[in-house]
Every structure is written in structure tokens, then in C-alpha cells.
Design an enzyme around this catalytic site. Structure first.
Site, PDB file in Angstrom:
ATOM      1  N   PRO A   9     -91.945  48.463  22.808  1.00 61.59           N
ATOM      2  CA  PRO A   9     -92.703  47.351  23.363  1.00 61.59           C
ATOM      3  C   PRO A   9     -92.831  47.366  24.890  1.00 61.59           C
ATOM      4  O   PRO A   9     -91.874  47.653  25.596  1.00 61.59           O
ATOM      5  CB  PRO A   9     -91.911  46.112  22.909  1.00 61.59           C
ATOM      6  CG  PRO A   9     -90.574  46.621  22.518  1.00 61.59           C
ATOM      7  CD  PRO A   9     -90.773  48.020  22.051  1.00 61.59           C
ATOM      8  N   ASN A  10     -94.026  47.061  25.312  1.00 64.21           N
ATOM      9  CA  ASN A  10     -94.393  46.899  26.727  1.00 64.21           C
ATOM     10  C   ASN A  10     -94.458  48.205  27.514  1.00 64.21           C
ATOM     11  O   ASN A  10     -94.788  48.198  28.698  1.00 64.21           O
ATOM     12  CB  ASN A  10     -93.461  45.894  27.432  1.00 64.21           C
ATOM     13  CG  ASN A  10     -93.614  44.518  26.826  1.00 64.21           C
ATOM     14  OD1 ASN A  10     -94.737  44.044  26.663  1.00 64.21           O
ATOM     15  ND2 ASN A  10     -92.516  43.892  26.446  1.00 64.21           N
ATOM     16  N   ARG A  17     -95.965  47.529  35.381  1.00 62.95           N
ATOM     17  CA  ARG A  17     -94.622  46.942  35.378  1.00 62.95           C
ATOM     18  C   ARG A  17     -93.930  47.284  36.697  1.00 62.95           C
ATOM     19  O   ARG A  17     -94.416  48.102  37.473  1.00 62.95           O
ATOM     20  CB  ARG A  17     -93.809  47.459  34.194  1.00 62.95           C
ATOM     21  CG  ARG A  17     -94.416  47.044  32.867  1.00 62.95           C
ATOM     22  CD  ARG A  17     -93.565  47.469  31.689  1.00 62.95           C
ATOM     23  NE  ARG A  17     -92.373  46.641  31.532  1.00 62.95           N
ATOM     24  CZ  ARG A  17     -91.468  46.822  30.569  1.00 62.95           C
ATOM     25  NH1 ARG A  17     -91.610  47.809  29.693  1.00 62.95           N
ATOM     26  NH2 ARG A  17     -90.424  46.025  30.466  1.00 62.95           N
ATOM     27  N   TYR A  22     -89.467  51.150  36.800  1.00 62.69           N
ATOM     28  CA  TYR A  22     -90.132  51.985  35.797  1.00 62.69           C
ATOM     29  C   TYR A  22     -90.999  53.096  36.395  1.00 62.69           C
ATOM     30  O   TYR A  22     -91.571  53.885  35.644  1.00 62.69           O
ATOM     31  CB  TYR A  22     -90.992  51.092  34.889  1.00 62.69           C
ATOM     32  CG  TYR A  22     -90.179  50.005  34.209  1.00 62.69           C
ATOM     33  CD1 TYR A  22     -89.172  50.337  33.300  1.00 62.69           C
ATOM     34  CD2 TYR A  22     -90.392  48.657  34.491  1.00 62.69           C
ATOM     35  CE1 TYR A  22     -88.411  49.357  32.683  1.00 62.69           C
ATOM     36  CE2 TYR A  22     -89.631  47.669  33.877  1.00 62.69           C
ATOM     37  CZ  TYR A  22     -88.643  48.022  32.981  1.00 62.69           C
ATOM     38  OH  TYR A  22     -87.888  47.058  32.370  1.00 62.69           O
ATOM     39  N   ASN A  71     -87.576  55.606  23.347  1.00 59.07           N
ATOM     40  CA  ASN A  71     -87.401  54.512  24.296  1.00 59.07           C
ATOM     41  C   ASN A  71     -87.838  53.254  23.562  1.00 59.07           C
ATOM     42  O   ASN A  71     -89.029  52.967  23.449  1.00 59.07           O
ATOM     43  CB  ASN A  71     -88.244  54.714  25.562  1.00 59.07           C
ATOM     44  CG  ASN A  71     -87.976  53.630  26.590  1.00 59.07           C
ATOM     45  OD1 ASN A  71     -87.380  52.599  26.276  1.00 59.07           O
ATOM     46  ND2 ASN A  71     -88.429  53.846  27.816  1.00 59.07           N
ATOM     47  N   ALA A  74     -87.075  46.753  24.996  1.00 61.15           N
ATOM     48  CA  ALA A  74     -86.105  45.663  24.833  1.00 61.15           C
ATOM     49  C   ALA A  74     -85.473  45.639  23.447  1.00 61.15           C
ATOM     50  O   ALA A  74     -84.381  45.087  23.276  1.00 61.15           O
ATOM     51  CB  ALA A  74     -86.772  44.322  25.145  1.00 61.15           C
ATOM     52  N   HIS A  77     -81.738  46.508  22.871  1.00 63.24           N
ATOM     53  CA  HIS A  77     -80.602  45.634  23.139  1.00 63.24           C
ATOM     54  C   HIS A  77     -80.214  44.763  21.947  1.00 63.24           C
ATOM     55  O   HIS A  77     -79.157  44.156  21.965  1.00 63.24           O
ATOM     56  CB  HIS A  77     -80.913  44.762  24.369  1.00 63.24           C
ATOM     57  CG  HIS A  77     -81.446  45.569  25.523  1.00 63.24           C
ATOM     58  ND1 HIS A  77     -80.737  46.614  26.082  1.00 63.24           N
ATOM     59  CD2 HIS A  77     -82.640  45.526  26.198  1.00 63.24           C
ATOM     60  CE1 HIS A  77     -81.452  47.158  27.059  1.00 63.24           C
ATOM     61  NE2 HIS A  77     -82.611  46.520  27.151  1.00 63.24           N
ATOM     62  N   ASP A  84     -80.618  50.917  12.257  1.00 64.01           N
ATOM     63  CA  ASP A  84     -80.480  51.414  10.876  1.00 64.01           C
ATOM     64  C   ASP A  84     -81.472  52.535  10.596  1.00 64.01           C
ATOM     65  O   ASP A  84     -81.133  53.522   9.934  1.00 64.01           O
ATOM     66  CB  ASP A  84     -80.696  50.275   9.866  1.00 64.01           C
ATOM     67  CG  ASP A  84     -79.485  49.362   9.738  1.00 64.01           C
ATOM     68  OD1 ASP A  84     -78.411  49.700  10.272  1.00 64.01           O
ATOM     69  OD2 ASP A  84     -79.625  48.294   9.093  1.00 64.01           O
ATOM     70  N   GLU A  95     -81.739  58.588  22.816  1.00 66.78           N
ATOM     71  CA  GLU A  95     -82.150  57.322  23.452  1.00 66.78           C
ATOM     72  C   GLU A  95     -82.485  57.572  24.923  1.00 66.78           C
ATOM     73  O   GLU A  95     -81.703  58.220  25.615  1.00 66.78           O
ATOM     74  CB  GLU A  95     -80.971  56.338  23.339  1.00 66.78           C
ATOM     75  CG  GLU A  95     -81.197  55.032  24.066  1.00 66.78           C
ATOM     76  CD  GLU A  95     -79.922  54.155  24.069  1.00 66.78           C
ATOM     77  OE1 GLU A  95     -78.916  54.498  23.404  1.00 66.78           O
ATOM     78  OE2 GLU A  95     -79.958  53.132  24.774  1.00 66.78           O
ATOM     79  N   HIS A  97     -84.237  55.750  28.661  1.00 67.81           N
ATOM     80  CA  HIS A  97     -84.765  54.610  29.429  1.00 67.81           C
ATOM     81  C   HIS A  97     -85.223  55.122  30.781  1.00 67.81           C
ATOM     82  O   HIS A  97     -84.537  55.959  31.397  1.00 67.81           O
ATOM     83  CB  HIS A  97     -83.688  53.540  29.624  1.00 67.81           C
ATOM     84  CG  HIS A  97     -83.146  53.048  28.332  1.00 67.81           C
ATOM     85  ND1 HIS A  97     -83.838  52.180  27.526  1.00 67.81           N
ATOM     86  CD2 HIS A  97     -82.014  53.367  27.667  1.00 67.81           C
ATOM     87  CE1 HIS A  97     -83.143  51.972  26.429  1.00 67.81           C
ATOM     88  NE2 HIS A  97     -82.034  52.677  26.477  1.00 67.81           N
ATOM     89  N   SER A  99     -85.481  53.129  33.428  1.00 66.38           N
ATOM     90  CA  SER A  99     -84.727  52.420  34.463  1.00 66.38           C
ATOM     91  C   SER A  99     -83.224  52.616  34.274  1.00 66.38           C
ATOM     92  O   SER A  99     -82.758  53.107  33.241  1.00 66.38           O
ATOM     93  CB  SER A  99     -85.077  50.931  34.426  1.00 66.38           C
ATOM     94  OG  SER A  99     -84.601  50.341  33.227  1.00 66.38           O
ATOM     95  N   ARG A 104     -78.636  46.726  35.881  1.00 67.51           N
ATOM     96  CA  ARG A 104     -79.636  45.656  35.972  1.00 67.51           C
ATOM     97  C   ARG A 104     -79.019  44.392  35.371  1.00 67.51           C
ATOM     98  O   ARG A 104     -77.816  44.184  35.505  1.00 67.51           O
ATOM     99  CB  ARG A 104     -80.910  46.088  35.228  1.00 67.51           C
ATOM    100  CG  ARG A 104     -81.595  47.308  35.868  1.00 67.51           C
ATOM    101  CD  ARG A 104     -82.875  47.662  35.142  1.00 67.51           C
ATOM    102  NE  ARG A 104     -83.841  46.565  35.189  1.00 67.51           N
ATOM    103  CZ  ARG A 104     -84.957  46.524  34.453  1.00 67.51           C
ATOM    104  NH1 ARG A 104     -85.242  47.533  33.622  1.00 67.51           N
ATOM    105  NH2 ARG A 104     -85.797  45.501  34.532  1.00 67.51           N
ATOM    106  N   ARG A 108     -79.211  44.065  29.510  1.00 65.33           N
ATOM    107  CA  ARG A 108     -79.704  45.443  29.369  1.00 65.33           C
ATOM    108  C   ARG A 108     -78.569  46.464  29.256  1.00 65.33           C
ATOM    109  O   ARG A 108     -78.781  47.621  28.929  1.00 65.33           O
ATOM    110  CB  ARG A 108     -80.610  45.818  30.545  1.00 65.33           C
ATOM    111  CG  ARG A 108     -81.883  45.002  30.589  1.00 65.33           C
ATOM    112  CD  ARG A 108     -82.830  45.504  31.661  1.00 65.33           C
ATOM    113  NE  ARG A 108     -83.722  44.441  32.083  1.00 65.33           N
ATOM    114  CZ  ARG A 108     -84.879  44.128  31.483  1.00 65.33           C
ATOM    115  NH1 ARG A 108     -85.303  44.816  30.452  1.00 65.33           N
ATOM    116  NH2 ARG A 108     -85.625  43.131  31.928  1.00 65.33           N
TER     117      ARG A 108
HETATM  118  C1  DQA Z   1     -86.484  50.198  29.208  1.00 63.25           C
HETATM  119  C2  DQA Z   1     -85.361  49.222  29.594  1.00 63.25           C
HETATM  120  C3  DQA Z   1     -85.404  47.972  28.735  1.00 63.25           C
HETATM  121  O1  DQA Z   1     -84.366  47.088  29.109  1.00 63.25           O
HETATM  122  C4  DQA Z   1     -86.728  47.268  28.929  1.00 63.25           C
HETATM  123  O2  DQA Z   1     -86.791  46.132  28.081  1.00 63.25           O
HETATM  124  C5  DQA Z   1     -87.907  48.150  28.719  1.00 63.25           C
HETATM  125  C6  DQA Z   1     -87.848  49.529  29.204  1.00 63.25           C
HETATM  126  C7  DQA Z   1     -86.559  51.379  30.194  1.00 63.25           C
HETATM  127  O3  DQA Z   1     -87.256  52.347  29.883  1.00 63.25           O
HETATM  128  O4  DQA Z   1     -85.957  51.324  31.269  1.00 63.25           O
HETATM  129  O5  DQA Z   1     -88.948  47.727  28.234  1.00 63.25           O
HETATM  130  O6  DQA Z   1     -86.204  50.718  27.921  1.00 63.25           O
END
Ligand code: DQA
Length: 140
Positions: A9-10, A17, A22, A71, A74, A77, A84, A95, A97, A99, A104, A108
Site C-alpha cells: 500500500p501507498n 511521499r 522514501y 515491501n 504499513a 507492522h 501467514d 522483507e 523497506h 526507509s 522512525r 514502524r
Molecule cells: C515502508 C515503511 C512502512 O512503515 C511504510 O508504511 C511504508 C513504506 C518503507 O518502504 O520504508 O509504506 O515499508
């Protein structure tokens, strides 16, 4: 080797952003850099992005890749459903990220995915994805 890169998401909003967390690449630019990096290492890539938990679970559990770079945004978290899916998908999931999630907001710092992922890279913007590809090629 084929790696599926899954962004949650996002992450479709990259470029708009906060750049300090990011970076300034759009998702398309990030995907291009990751694809080029992988190709140099003889790795084939496929990309998927969704804002929907169920669609992320569908692709994690049904794909023809050898490994996944995830990735989960959110969802990282708190989504035990995605955890699962990672646990039962039968292939290594790394995994990532963009950031530095450990430095932070407190929420997170918690990842429900880390215990079921093969490795974790964060805080290096697109470099986190490059490190994940390197790890998968070195540990296949
Ligand atoms: C993220 C870190 C997450 O906390 C955040 O909600 C994101 C991006 C990152 O790539 O740093 O959407 O996964």
C-alpha cells in the site's frame, strides 16, 4: 532465477511521499532501477503493486517465481494474514523497506513479517531492493 518484487500500500505514491524517507523516485523509476540491477546479475524480475491485502496474499501464494522481495508497506507492522501467506508460500521471501524503519515512529519498529522472512533489508532506499536481490542470488 526469477524474482517477484511485490510492493504494498501507498508505494504507488512514491515520488510524492516524503523524499527524506522514501527517496524521490517514482514506483516506475524504482522498478526500472531494480530490473536493471537484477538483469546485470542474470536475474529475471516481475513486478506487482497493490493497496489491497487480499491481492498481496493472492500473488504471494500463487506465482511462478523462485523467490519474492516484499515491501508490504504499513501492512508490515500488523498483517498476520500476510505473515501467514509468507510462511506457507513455499519460497524464500525477503522483507525490504526504503526507509530506516528502526529509527522512525515506534509503530514502524515492529514487523510481523520478519519472523517468517528469510532476510530483511531497510533504510537504503532502492539499495534495500538491490541488497535483497544480492542476498537471494547468494543464498539460492
Ligand atoms: C515502508 C515503511 C512502512 O512503515 C511504510 O508504511 C511504508 C513504506 C518503507 O518502504 O520504508 O509504506 O515499508
Amino acid at each position: 532465477m526469477k524474482i517477484l518484487i511485490v510492493n504494498g500500500p501507498n508505494l504507488h505514491m512514491l515520488g510524492k511521499r516524503k523524499a527524506e524517507h522514501y527517496g524521490s523516485l517514482t514506483l516506475a523509476q524504482l522498478e526500472k532501477q531494480v530490473a536493471d540491477y537484477a538483469a546485470k546479475n542474470d536475474v529475471e524480475t516481475e513486478f506487482f503493486q497493490s493497496n489491497c491485502e487480499g491481492r498481496l496474499i493472492d500473488v504471494i501464494t500463487d506465482n511462478d517465481a523462485d523467490a519474492i522481495v516484499l515491501n508490504a508497506g504499513a501492512y508490515t507492522h500488523y498483517s498476520y494474514a500476510i505473515a501467514d501467506a509468507v510462511e506457507c508460500c513455499g519460497k524464500p521471501v525477503v522483507e525490504v523497506h526504503l526507509s530506516d524503519v528502526e529509527n522512525r515512529e515506534d509503530f514502524r519498529k515492529k514487523s510481523v513479517l520478519t519472523p517468517v522472512c528469510a532476510a530483511r533489508f531497510y533504510g537504503k532506499k532502492q539499495g534495500s531492493y538491490f541488497d535483497a536481490i544480492d542476498w537471494l542470488t547468494e543464498n539460492k
